[in-house]
Enzyme design. Structure first.
Site, PDB file in Angstrom:
ATOM      1  N   HIS A   1       0.866  -1.167   0.000  1.00 54.39           N
ATOM      2  CA  HIS A   1       0.000   0.000   0.000  1.00 54.39           C
ATOM      3  C   HIS A   1       0.906   1.221   0.000  1.00 54.39           C
ATOM      4  CE1 HIS A   1      -3.607   2.376   0.783  1.00 54.39           C
ATOM      5  NE2 HIS A   1      -2.805   3.145   1.493  1.00 54.39           N
ATOM      6  N   CYS A   2       0.832   2.008  -1.054  1.00 56.53           N
ATOM      7  CA  CYS A   2       1.702   3.176  -1.202  1.00 56.53           C
ATOM      8  C   CYS A   2       1.036   4.387  -0.554  1.00 56.53           C
ATOM      9  CB  CYS A   2       1.965   3.453  -2.688  1.00 56.53           C
ATOM     10  SG  CYS A   2       3.027   4.880  -2.947  1.00 56.53           S
TER      11      CYS A   2
END
Length: 158
Positions: free
Chosen positions: A139-140
Protein backbone atom coordinates in the site's frame (compact mmCIF):
# COMPACT_ATOMS: atom_id res chain seq x y z
CA UNK A 1 -15.59 -28.29 -1.47
CA UNK A 2 -15.35 -25.28 0.88
CA UNK A 3 -12.36 -23.02 0.50
CA UNK A 4 -9.49 -24.00 2.77
CA UNK A 5 -8.34 -20.44 3.37
CA UNK A 6 -11.57 -19.52 5.14
CA UNK A 7 -10.24 -21.34 8.19
CA UNK A 8 -7.53 -18.69 8.40
CA UNK A 9 -10.17 -16.08 9.23
CA UNK A 10 -11.81 -17.08 12.51
CA UNK A 11 -14.70 -14.92 13.60
CA UNK A 12 -12.97 -13.96 16.85
CA UNK A 13 -10.25 -12.08 14.94
CA UNK A 14 -12.64 -10.29 12.59
CA UNK A 15 -13.23 -6.62 13.25
CA UNK A 16 -15.75 -4.24 11.80
CA UNK A 17 -13.57 -3.84 8.67
CA UNK A 18 -16.16 -5.62 6.57
CA UNK A 19 -18.65 -2.86 7.44
CA UNK A 20 -16.35 -0.09 6.19
CA UNK A 21 -16.74 0.62 2.46
CA UNK A 22 -13.83 -0.43 0.28
CA UNK A 23 -11.71 2.38 -1.08
CA UNK A 24 -12.07 2.48 -4.87
CA UNK A 25 -8.95 4.56 -5.59
CA UNK A 26 -6.45 6.89 -3.93
CA UNK A 27 -8.63 9.98 -4.22
CA UNK A 28 -11.16 8.49 -1.78
CA UNK A 29 -11.18 10.05 1.67
CA UNK A 30 -9.34 10.08 4.02
CA UNK A 31 -6.16 11.30 2.34
CA UNK A 32 -2.78 10.20 3.70
CA UNK A 33 -0.44 12.92 5.00
CA UNK A 34 2.34 11.78 2.62
CA UNK A 35 -0.06 12.05 -0.32
CA UNK A 36 -0.93 15.64 0.62
CA UNK A 37 2.74 16.42 1.14
CA UNK A 38 3.54 15.15 -2.37
CA UNK A 39 0.87 17.46 -3.80
CA UNK A 40 2.69 20.37 -2.15
CA UNK A 41 6.34 19.40 -2.70
CA UNK A 42 6.24 18.50 -6.40
CA UNK A 43 4.63 21.76 -7.62
CA UNK A 44 6.99 23.69 -5.33
CA UNK A 45 10.05 22.06 -6.94
CA UNK A 46 8.65 22.69 -10.43
CA UNK A 47 8.02 26.37 -9.66
CA UNK A 48 11.44 26.78 -8.02
CA UNK A 49 13.11 25.31 -11.10
CA UNK A 50 11.38 27.76 -13.44
CA UNK A 51 12.12 30.70 -11.11
CA UNK A 52 15.79 30.03 -10.38
CA UNK A 53 17.32 27.61 -12.89
CA UNK A 54 15.50 28.74 -16.01
CA UNK A 55 16.73 32.36 -16.01
CA UNK A 56 20.33 31.30 -15.26
CA UNK A 57 20.74 29.55 -18.60
CA UNK A 58 21.49 31.25 -21.90
CA UNK A 59 18.78 31.68 -24.53
CA UNK A 60 18.89 28.44 -26.55
CA UNK A 61 19.56 26.19 -23.54
CA UNK A 62 16.92 28.01 -21.50
CA UNK A 63 14.15 27.14 -23.95
CA UNK A 64 15.27 23.52 -24.44
CA UNK A 65 15.78 22.73 -20.76
CA UNK A 66 12.57 24.47 -19.69
CA UNK A 67 10.59 22.65 -22.38
CA UNK A 68 12.01 19.26 -21.42
CA UNK A 69 11.42 19.96 -17.71
CA UNK A 70 7.86 21.07 -18.43
CA UNK A 71 7.07 17.97 -20.51
CA UNK A 72 8.55 15.69 -17.81
CA UNK A 73 6.61 17.52 -15.08
CA UNK A 74 3.32 17.14 -16.99
CA UNK A 75 4.08 13.46 -17.63
CA UNK A 76 4.83 12.88 -13.93
CA UNK A 77 1.60 14.58 -12.84
CA UNK A 78 -0.41 12.64 -15.44
CA UNK A 79 1.11 9.30 -14.37
CA UNK A 80 0.53 10.21 -10.72
CA UNK A 81 -3.15 10.95 -11.33
CA UNK A 82 -3.57 7.73 -13.35
CA UNK A 83 -1.82 5.64 -10.67
CA UNK A 84 -3.87 7.20 -7.86
CA UNK A 85 -7.11 6.79 -9.78
CA UNK A 86 -6.46 3.16 -10.79
CA UNK A 87 -8.37 0.42 -9.01
CA UNK A 88 -6.19 -2.58 -8.18
CA UNK A 89 -9.02 -4.50 -6.53
CA UNK A 90 -9.70 -8.13 -7.32
CA UNK A 91 -12.69 -8.33 -9.70
CA UNK A 92 -14.15 -11.05 -7.46
CA UNK A 93 -14.99 -8.60 -4.65
CA UNK A 94 -17.74 -7.12 -6.78
CA UNK A 95 -19.66 -10.41 -6.58
CA UNK A 96 -20.07 -10.96 -2.86
CA UNK A 97 -21.31 -14.21 -1.32
CA UNK A 98 -23.43 -14.30 1.84
CA UNK A 99 -21.45 -17.07 3.50
CA UNK A 100 -18.09 -17.98 1.96
CA UNK A 101 -17.62 -20.85 4.41
CA UNK A 102 -20.55 -22.84 2.99
CA UNK A 103 -20.18 -21.99 -0.70
CA UNK A 104 -18.07 -24.06 -3.02
CA UNK A 105 -14.86 -22.41 -4.06
CA UNK A 106 -14.33 -21.92 -7.81
CA UNK A 107 -11.11 -23.33 -9.24
CA UNK A 108 -8.12 -21.03 -8.84
CA UNK A 109 -9.91 -18.94 -6.24
CA UNK A 110 -9.79 -18.59 -2.48
CA UNK A 111 -12.13 -16.86 -0.07
CA UNK A 112 -11.72 -13.64 1.87
CA UNK A 113 -13.77 -13.53 5.03
CA UNK A 114 -13.58 -9.72 5.25
CA UNK A 115 -14.61 -9.05 1.63
CA UNK A 116 -16.97 -12.04 1.74
CA UNK A 117 -16.03 -12.95 -1.80
CA UNK A 118 -14.05 -15.47 -3.79
CA UNK A 119 -10.82 -13.87 -4.94
CA UNK A 120 -7.77 -14.93 -6.93
CA UNK A 121 -5.23 -17.04 -5.03
CA UNK A 122 -2.59 -14.33 -5.40
CA UNK A 123 -4.88 -11.72 -3.80
CA UNK A 124 -4.21 -10.25 -0.38
CA UNK A 125 -6.48 -8.06 1.70
CA UNK A 126 -5.30 -4.50 2.31
CA UNK A 127 -6.44 -3.14 5.66
CA UNK A 128 -5.99 0.50 4.62
CA UNK A 129 -8.18 0.18 1.50
CA UNK A 130 -10.38 -2.60 2.89
CA UNK A 131 -10.30 -4.62 -0.32
CA UNK A 132 -8.52 -7.61 -1.83
CA UNK A 133 -5.87 -6.77 -4.40
CA UNK A 134 -4.67 -9.19 -7.07
CA UNK A 135 -0.90 -9.69 -6.77
CA UNK A 136 -0.75 -7.31 -3.80
CA UNK A 137 2.68 -5.69 -3.56
CA UNK A 138 2.17 -2.93 -1.00
CA UNK A 139 0.00 0.00 0.00
CA UNK A 140 1.70 3.18 -1.20
CA UNK A 141 1.13 6.10 1.15
CA UNK A 142 2.35 8.60 -1.44
CA UNK A 143 -0.43 7.50 -3.82
CA UNK A 144 -2.85 6.48 -1.04
CA UNK A 145 -3.57 3.40 -3.13
CA UNK A 146 -2.67 -0.26 -3.26
CA UNK A 147 -0.11 -1.48 -5.77
CA UNK A 148 -0.86 -4.82 -7.35
CA UNK A 149 -0.89 -6.69 -10.63
CA UNK A 150 -3.54 -4.46 -12.19
CA UNK A 151 -1.74 -1.14 -11.64
CA UNK A 152 1.92 -2.09 -11.17
CA UNK A 153 2.98 -0.71 -14.57
CA UNK A 154 1.45 2.68 -13.78
CA UNK A 155 3.14 2.71 -10.38
CA UNK A 156 6.51 1.73 -11.84
CA UNK A 157 6.33 4.29 -14.66
CA UNK A 158 5.44 7.01 -12.14
Amino acid sequence: MPCASFRLCPTKVMTDDHLRPARKHGFALPFDSLQIMSWIIFPAFAILFFLFNGPCLRFPENVVVSTVWGVLAVAAVTLNVLAVHSDAADPGIRSKVDDVSDATCPEGKTSCCICKAFVDKSSKHCRKCNKCVVGFDHHCKWLNNCVGRRNYRLFFSF
